[in-house]
Design a protein around this motif. Structure first.
Motif, PDB file in Angstrom:
ATOM      1  N   ILE A   1       0.848  -1.179   0.000  1.00  0.00           N
ATOM      2  CA  ILE A   1       0.000   0.000   0.000  1.00  0.00           C
ATOM      3  C   ILE A   1       0.887   1.233   0.000  1.00  0.00           C
ATOM      4  N   SER A   2       0.619   2.134  -0.936  1.00  0.00           N
ATOM      5  CA  SER A   2       1.312   3.418  -0.969  1.00  0.00           C
ATOM      6  C   SER A   2       0.427   4.446  -0.286  1.00  0.00           C
ATOM      7  N   TRP A   3       0.982   5.216   0.604  1.00  0.00           N
ATOM      8  CA  TRP A   3       0.221   6.218   1.337  1.00  0.00           C
ATOM      9  C   TRP A   3       0.406   7.569   0.682  1.00  0.00           C
ATOM     10  N   GLY A   4      -0.656   8.341   0.629  1.00  0.00           N
ATOM     11  CA  GLY A   4      -0.580   9.678   0.050  1.00  0.00           C
ATOM     12  C   GLY A   4      -1.712  10.545   0.532  1.00  0.00           C
ATOM     13  N   ASN A   5      -1.736  11.753   0.092  1.00  0.00           N
ATOM     14  CA  ASN A   5      -2.756  12.699   0.503  1.00  0.00           C
ATOM     15  C   ASN A   5      -3.988  12.580  -0.380  1.00  0.00           C
ATOM     16  N   GLY A   6      -5.116  12.823   0.215  1.00  0.00           N
ATOM     17  CA  GLY A   6      -6.383  12.845  -0.488  1.00  0.00           C
ATOM     18  C   GLY A   6      -7.233  13.959   0.075  1.00  0.00           C
ATOM     19  N   ILE A   7      -8.382  14.161  -0.521  1.00  0.00           N
ATOM     20  CA  ILE A   7      -9.352  15.134  -0.037  1.00  0.00           C
ATOM     21  C   ILE A   7     -10.674  14.407   0.072  1.00  0.00           C
TER      22      ILE A   7
ATOM     23  N   CYS B   1      -4.929  11.673   4.823  1.00  0.00           N
ATOM     24  CA  CYS B   1      -3.927  10.729   4.369  1.00  0.00           C
ATOM     25  C   CYS B   1      -4.611   9.380   4.203  1.00  0.00           C
ATOM     26  N   SER B   2      -4.431   8.754   3.060  1.00  0.00           N
ATOM     27  CA  SER B   2      -5.082   7.472   2.812  1.00  0.00           C
ATOM     28  C   SER B   2      -4.121   6.563   2.067  1.00  0.00           C
ATOM     29  N   GLY B   3      -4.411   5.290   2.089  1.00  0.00           N
ATOM     30  CA  GLY B   3      -3.568   4.323   1.407  1.00  0.00           C
ATOM     31  C   GLY B   3      -4.392   3.328   0.630  1.00  0.00           C
TER      32      GLY B   3
ATOM     33  N   ARG C   1     -11.812  21.276  -4.976  1.00  0.00           N
ATOM     34  CA  ARG C   1     -11.378  21.420  -6.366  1.00  0.00           C
ATOM     35  C   ARG C   1      -9.927  21.006  -6.412  1.00  0.00           C
ATOM     36  N   ILE C   2      -9.585  20.147  -7.363  1.00  0.00           N
ATOM     37  CA  ILE C   2      -8.192  19.751  -7.555  1.00  0.00           C
ATOM     38  C   ILE C   2      -7.767  20.138  -8.969  1.00  0.00           C
ATOM     39  N   ALA C   3      -6.543  20.599  -9.080  1.00  0.00           N
ATOM     40  CA  ALA C   3      -6.003  21.007 -10.362  1.00  0.00           C
ATOM     41  C   ALA C   3      -4.499  20.773 -10.343  1.00  0.00           C
ATOM     42  N   ALA C   4      -3.891  20.909 -11.499  1.00  0.00           N
ATOM     43  CA  ALA C   4      -2.443  20.677 -11.610  1.00  0.00           C
ATOM     44  C   ALA C   4      -1.649  21.656 -10.754  1.00  0.00           C
ATOM     45  N   ASP C   5      -2.137  22.895 -10.611  1.00  0.00           N
ATOM     46  CA  ASP C   5      -1.355  23.917  -9.907  1.00  0.00           C
ATOM     47  C   ASP C   5      -1.879  24.268  -8.509  1.00  0.00           C
ATOM     48  N   SER C   6      -3.019  23.707  -8.106  1.00  0.00           N
ATOM     49  CA  SER C   6      -3.540  24.047  -6.777  1.00  0.00           C
ATOM     50  C   SER C   6      -4.638  23.087  -6.357  1.00  0.00           C
ATOM     51  N   ASN C   7      -4.907  23.051  -5.061  1.00  0.00           N
ATOM     52  CA  ASN C   7      -6.012  22.282  -4.482  1.00  0.00           C
ATOM     53  C   ASN C   7      -6.748  23.192  -3.522  1.00  0.00           C
ATOM     54  N   GLU C   8      -8.058  23.037  -3.450  1.00  0.00           N
ATOM     55  CA  GLU C   8      -8.864  23.922  -2.619  1.00  0.00           C
ATOM     56  C   GLU C   8      -9.956  23.118  -1.931  1.00  0.00           C
ATOM     57  N   THR C   9     -10.223  23.404  -0.685  1.00  0.00           N
ATOM     58  CA  THR C   9     -11.354  22.811   0.017  1.00  0.00           C
ATOM     59  C   THR C   9     -12.287  23.932   0.445  1.00  0.00           C
ATOM     60  N   PHE C  10     -13.584  23.616   0.527  1.00  0.00           N
ATOM     61  CA  PHE C  10     -14.563  24.627   0.942  1.00  0.00           C
ATOM     62  C   PHE C  10     -15.768  23.955   1.573  1.00  0.00           C
TER      63      PHE C  10
END
Length: 78
Positions: A2-8, A20-22, A69-78
């Motif tokens: 399992i590779s761990w990484g960030n998610g929203i 953080c999820s895997g 919203r996720i994009a190549a240059d930024s991520n945003e939560t609301f």
């Protein structure tokens, strides 16, 4: 392995948040990999709407309006 990484994630309560999820956490549950949304497509289900646009992908809880919203240059939560 399992590779761990960030998610929203966005739930029925409060604003979206980074987590953080895997492994394969968010899929349709089928045996094949879900195809990515092409620009201009949307998917609606279980009270959520995700829309793919040229400037990123946004997913919202239809009832609360919270999402991300996720994009190549930024991520945003609301």
């Amino acid at each position: 392995m399992i590779s761990w990484g960030n998610g929203i994630r966005v739930t029925n309560e409060g604003a979206a948040e980074f987590m953080c999820s895997g492994g394969a956490v968010y899929t349709s549950g089928g045996e094949t990999v879900d195809p990515p949304l092409e620009v201009g497509q949307q998917i609606v289900g279980d009270g959520y709407t995700c829309i793919s646009a040229a400037d990123g992908i946004s997913c919202n809880n239809d009832e609360t309006g919270h999402g991300f919203r996720i994009a190549a240059d930024s991520n945003e939560t609301f």
